[in-house]
Design a protein around this motif. Structure first.
Motif, PDB file in Angstrom:
ATOM      1  N   LEU A   1      34.603  47.120  32.155  1.00 12.92           N
ATOM      2  CA  LEU A   1      33.497  46.410  32.936  1.00 12.92           C
ATOM      3  C   LEU A   1      32.048  46.923  32.668  1.00 12.92           C
ATOM      4  CD1 LEU A   1      35.462  46.037  36.296  1.00 12.92           C
ATOM      5  CD2 LEU A   1      35.248  44.410  34.510  1.00 12.92           C
ATOM      6  N   ARG A   2      31.709  46.739  31.482  1.00  9.56           N
ATOM      7  CA  ARG A   2      30.460  47.110  30.862  1.00  9.56           C
ATOM      8  C   ARG A   2      29.269  46.408  30.761  1.00  9.56           C
ATOM      9  NH1 ARG A   2      32.850  50.190  25.663  1.00  9.56           N
ATOM     10  NH2 ARG A   2      33.961  48.003  25.799  1.00  9.56           N
ATOM     11  N   LYS A   3      29.693  45.057  30.802  1.00 14.79           N
ATOM     12  CA  LYS A   3      28.885  44.133  30.646  1.00 14.79           C
ATOM     13  C   LYS A   3      28.969  42.937  31.783  1.00 14.79           C
ATOM     14  CE  LYS A   3      27.830  44.186  25.898  1.00 14.79           C
ATOM     15  NZ  LYS A   3      28.134  43.402  24.288  1.00 14.79           N
ATOM     16  N   ILE A   4      27.962  42.402  32.409  1.00 18.21           N
ATOM     17  CA  ILE A   4      28.002  41.636  33.488  1.00 18.21           C
ATOM     18  C   ILE A   4      28.427  40.091  32.992  1.00 18.21           C
ATOM     19  CG2 ILE A   4      26.736  40.413  35.379  1.00 18.21           C
ATOM     20  CD1 ILE A   4      25.139  42.643  35.811  1.00 18.21           C
ATOM     21  N   SER A   5      29.446  39.457  33.156  1.00 18.65           N
ATOM     22  CA  SER A   5      29.892  38.372  32.885  1.00 18.65           C
ATOM     23  C   SER A   5      29.570  37.311  33.760  1.00 18.65           C
ATOM     24  CB  SER A   5      31.555  38.319  32.718  1.00 18.65           C
ATOM     25  OG  SER A   5      31.980  37.072  32.522  1.00 18.65           O
ATOM     26  N   SER A   6      29.484  36.057  33.301  1.00 16.86           N
ATOM     27  CA  SER A   6      29.031  34.855  34.109  1.00 16.86           C
ATOM     28  C   SER A   6      29.923  34.621  35.155  1.00 16.86           C
ATOM     29  CB  SER A   6      28.932  33.417  33.060  1.00 16.86           C
ATOM     30  OG  SER A   6      30.157  33.208  32.707  1.00 16.86           O
ATOM     31  N   ILE A   7      31.399  35.160  35.205  1.00 14.19           N
ATOM     32  CA  ILE A   7      32.263  34.678  36.168  1.00 14.19           C
ATOM     33  C   ILE A   7      31.754  35.747  37.457  1.00 14.19           C
ATOM     34  CG2 ILE A   7      33.489  37.125  35.723  1.00 14.19           C
ATOM     35  CD1 ILE A   7      35.091  33.630  36.423  1.00 14.19           C
TER      36      ILE A   7
ATOM     37  N   ILE B   1      19.438  45.190  37.019  1.00 12.16           N
ATOM     38  CA  ILE B   1      20.523  44.223  36.846  1.00 12.16           C
ATOM     39  C   ILE B   1      19.950  42.926  36.330  1.00 12.16           C
ATOM     40  CG2 ILE B   1      22.330  42.991  38.179  1.00 12.16           C
ATOM     41  CD1 ILE B   1      22.710  45.482  39.816  1.00 12.16           C
ATOM     42  N   ARG B   2      20.863  42.212  35.573  1.00 13.65           N
ATOM     43  CA  ARG B   2      20.325  40.766  35.144  1.00 13.65           C
ATOM     44  C   ARG B   2      19.651  39.993  36.394  1.00 13.65           C
ATOM     45  NH1 ARG B   2      24.818  37.676  32.320  1.00 13.65           N
ATOM     46  NH2 ARG B   2      24.791  36.309  34.265  1.00 13.65           N
TER      47      ARG B   2
ATOM     48  N   ASN C   1      46.082  32.942  24.409  1.00 10.98           N
ATOM     49  CA  ASN C   1      45.018  33.717  23.753  1.00 10.98           C
ATOM     50  C   ASN C   1      43.938  34.060  24.529  1.00 10.98           C
ATOM     51  OD1 ASN C   1      43.696  35.240  21.727  1.00 10.98           O
ATOM     52  ND2 ASN C   1      43.600  33.552  20.337  1.00 10.98           N
ATOM     53  N   LEU C   2      43.719  35.257  24.998  1.00  9.80           N
ATOM     54  CA  LEU C   2      42.704  35.424  25.772  1.00  9.80           C
ATOM     55  C   LEU C   2      41.819  36.764  25.305  1.00  9.80           C
ATOM     56  CD1 LEU C   2      44.016  35.457  29.365  1.00  9.80           C
ATOM     57  CD2 LEU C   2      42.730  33.701  28.413  1.00  9.80           C
ATOM     58  N   ASN C   3      42.263  36.844  23.879  1.00 11.02           N
ATOM     59  CA  ASN C   3      41.608  38.072  23.167  1.00 11.02           C
ATOM     60  C   ASN C   3      40.008  37.956  22.970  1.00 11.02           C
ATOM     61  OD1 ASN C   3      41.698  40.424  21.756  1.00 11.02           O
ATOM     62  ND2 ASN C   3      41.760  39.441  19.859  1.00 11.02           N
ATOM     63  N   ARG C   4      39.362  39.197  23.530  1.00 11.54           N
ATOM     64  CA  ARG C   4      37.998  39.027  23.276  1.00 11.54           C
ATOM     65  C   ARG C   4      37.054  38.234  24.192  1.00 11.54           C
ATOM     66  NH1 ARG C   4      37.056  39.262  16.582  1.00 11.54           N
ATOM     67  NH2 ARG C   4      38.325  41.240  16.452  1.00 11.54           N
ATOM     68  N   ASN C   5      37.916  37.881  25.146  1.00 11.21           N
ATOM     69  CA  ASN C   5      37.046  36.874  26.420  1.00 11.21           C
ATOM     70  C   ASN C   5      36.727  37.973  27.210  1.00 11.21           C
ATOM     71  OD1 ASN C   5      36.490  35.508  28.538  1.00 11.21           O
ATOM     72  ND2 ASN C   5      38.039  33.826  27.716  1.00 11.21           N
ATOM     73  N   SER C   6      35.357  38.003  27.238  1.00  8.09           N
ATOM     74  CA  SER C   6      34.573  39.027  28.329  1.00  8.09           C
ATOM     75  C   SER C   6      34.865  38.782  29.729  1.00  8.09           C
ATOM     76  CB  SER C   6      33.097  38.934  27.914  1.00  8.09           C
ATOM     77  OG  SER C   6      32.617  37.676  28.285  1.00  8.09           O
ATOM     78  N   HIS C   7      35.252  37.412  29.894  1.00  4.81           N
ATOM     79  CA  HIS C   7      35.514  37.305  31.541  1.00  4.81           C
ATOM     80  C   HIS C   7      36.898  37.740  32.072  1.00  4.81           C
ATOM     81  CE1 HIS C   7      32.217  34.462  31.115  1.00  4.81           C
ATOM     82  NE2 HIS C   7      32.991  33.212  30.576  1.00  4.81           N
ATOM     83  N   VAL C   8      37.796  38.136  30.974  1.00  6.80           N
ATOM     84  CA  VAL C   8      38.944  38.480  31.382  1.00  6.80           C
ATOM     85  C   VAL C   8      39.125  39.869  32.387  1.00  6.80           C
ATOM     86  CG1 VAL C   8      41.405  39.068  30.800  1.00  6.80           C
ATOM     87  CG2 VAL C   8      40.463  37.212  29.698  1.00  6.80           C
ATOM     88  N   PRO C   9      38.585  40.868  32.110  1.00  7.87           N
ATOM     89  CA  PRO C   9      38.299  42.070  32.602  1.00  7.87           C
ATOM     90  C   PRO C   9      38.016  41.903  34.259  1.00  7.87           C
ATOM     91  CG  PRO C   9      37.665  42.357  30.453  1.00  7.87           C
ATOM     92  CD  PRO C   9      37.826  41.167  30.627  1.00  7.87           C
TER      93      PRO C   9
END
Length: 488
Positions: free
Chosen positions: A95-101, A460-461, A3-11
């Protein structure tokens, strides 16, 4: 099921896997001591495996939207190097938000490159610690021209409000970094045989030994050659030719600082810092093109006064000195300036001010004459329809891959949405010019891309922006050290 649903890191993870997949499918272009090795770390099997894994991650992330990516990923068995790029297109939407990845990945690449720098400077050992950064820069040259052209569309995008917590820099830092980048290749430890830093050293040194005040070489850059000649009477020809790039790089960063400050003083120091490690200046470091570098620096100063509408006489003199220093670079920028005001009047009915009319009128006869000499073949310019393979070769191999910096061009592309002005128009005209001008990368290195890059990093952040800057700085230092030829 995983289950990787809604995990922003995945994209982001999938996108990085696809970039690495593409890099491994084509092999990485790696410059080590003035030698470009390619393709290294090439493995079709690994590339296919990473492509399928990336597609699987996206399916687990949102199977209703991305389940088709798995059968599409199987195309990699037939089109190994192209399939990762195809899969990147739908993923880009996510890829609309910058993730911690992203921060973690940048931290890993900068730490690895920092390890390479320490080992190279302290123990004189070359390692593959540079590979993580090279995978996202020197590993994907085919994307760079695409990014250039997408950057034109960003010029028309609205300026989105975001984080304006700009990075504060002491104005001296860019100049210290510039001296570091330009002087590292002179260190006896790195360069015991005292090889000249730039390829064009031999042309300028030969001319200073036997100056000839005629011919194509002199006629295309008379002011710059006379300036070098006068300096050689004081300091001797060899030191002048040997160290000229150091002084030119400082002048370039100064002119970049001034030009950026004409638009926004808050980004001037950051823009100058980016200029000191930009693929533009690194290309000059490898190739030379000293007259070209001097000419665009003069032109940046002239444009500063044009934008500020100050000191009209000095602005015109700087433009004319730029023309007399390198007619090709001057013609590119001056022609774009003229076209900008014509286009602005035709589209928006905005008439140029009295200052602008005087500036344009003083340049117009020389632009017409210069272009006439170029098109008559007196000052020849190789022209033909663009060949994509040749363009990739120019980026990845020509000048030892000094233009092969995808990360910088992506940042520039993002910052172009703040360039709805003269600089944005010059960018668009120059990028379109790569379709018909054979030495296409020469058009790109003349552009002040460090300014839109600075704007992008401003929004950028902040933690990500700092990591991006560190990566760019380490790449510049890496390329500087590797500009010294390898002795077998």
């Amino acid at each position: 099921m995983l289950n990787l649903n809604r995990n922003s890191h995945v994209p982001w993870i999938s996108a990085f896997l696809l970039i690495i997949s593409y890099s491994i499918a084509n092999g990485v272009y790696l410059t080590i001591e003035r030698v470009t090795y390619y393709p290294i770390f090439k493995s079709d099997f690994t590339s296919i495996l990473l492509t399928i894994i990336a597609a699987s991650f996206m399916t687990f992330y949102n199977y209703k939207r991305y389940v088709y990516l798995i059968p599409l990923s199987l195309l990699s068995f037939l089109l190994t190097s192209i399939t990762p790029l195809i899969l990147l297109l739908p993923i880009a939407y996510e890829l609309r938000k910058i993730s911690s990845i992203v921060g973690i990945s940048l931290l890993i690449t900068s730490s690895s490159m920092l390890s390479w720098v320490f080992l190279r400077l302290i123990a004189n050992v070359n390692t593959y610690f540079s590979l993580p950064l090279m995978l996202i820069t020197a590993g994907v040259p085919v994307l760079i021209p695409i990014v250039w052209f997408i950057g034109i569309f960003f010029l028309f995008m609205p300026n989105k409000k975001g984080n304006k917590d700009s990075i504060s820099l002491n104005p001296l830092i860019p100049f210290i970094l510039t001296l570091l980048v330009s002087l590292l290749p002179y260190l006896p430890y790195i360069n015991p045989y005292k090889f000249p830093e730039t390829v064009d050293f031999k042309y300028y040194y030969s001319w200073l030994l036997h100056p000839q005040f005629d011919g194509w070489f002199f006629y295309t850059r008379p002011f710059y050659l006379i300036l070098l000649y006068l300096l050689s009477l004081i300091f001797k020809p060899y030191p002048v030719a040997f160290y000229e790039f150091v002084f030119l790089s400082v002048f370039y960063v100064y002119s970049g600082y001034k030009l950026a400050s004409a638009l926004d003083r808050s980004i001037a120091s950051l823009a100058a810092l980016l200029a000191s490690v930009s693929p533009m200046l690194i290309t000059f470091l490898y190739s030379g093109l000293e007259a070209n570098l001097f000419s665009i620096s003069l032109m940046f100063l002239s444009m500063y006064y044009l934008i500020k509408k100050e000191k009209i006489t000095l602005a015109i003199i700087l433009s004319l000195l730029s023309m007399l220093s390198h007619i090709y670079a001057w013609a590119q920028i001056s022609t774009a300036i003229i076209l900008y005001y014509v286009f602005r009047f035709m589209v928006s009915k905005i008439k140029p001010s009295k200052y602008e009319v005087i500036y344009l009128s003083s340049s117009l006869p020389f632009i017409f004459t210069g272009l006439l000499l170029i098109f008559m073949g007196i000052f020849p310019v190789p022209m033909s329809l663009a060949n994509y393979n040749d363009l990739i070769y120019q980026i990845a191999v020509g000048s030892w891959g000094s233009s092969n910096m995808l990360l910088f061009f992506i940042i520039t592309m993002l910052g172009n949405r703040f360039m709805k002005n003269l600089l944005g128009f010059i960018y668009a005209i120059s990028v379109l010019g790569t379709l018909v001008i054979q030495p296409a990368t020469n058009l790109i290195i003349d552009l002040p891309l460090f300014i839109p890059a600075a704007y992008a990093l401003r929004y950028i952040r902040k933690d990500i922006a700092i990591l991006l800057i560190i990566n760019l700085v380490l790449w510049g230092i890496y390329m500087s050290i590797n500009s010294v030829p390898k002795i077998h």
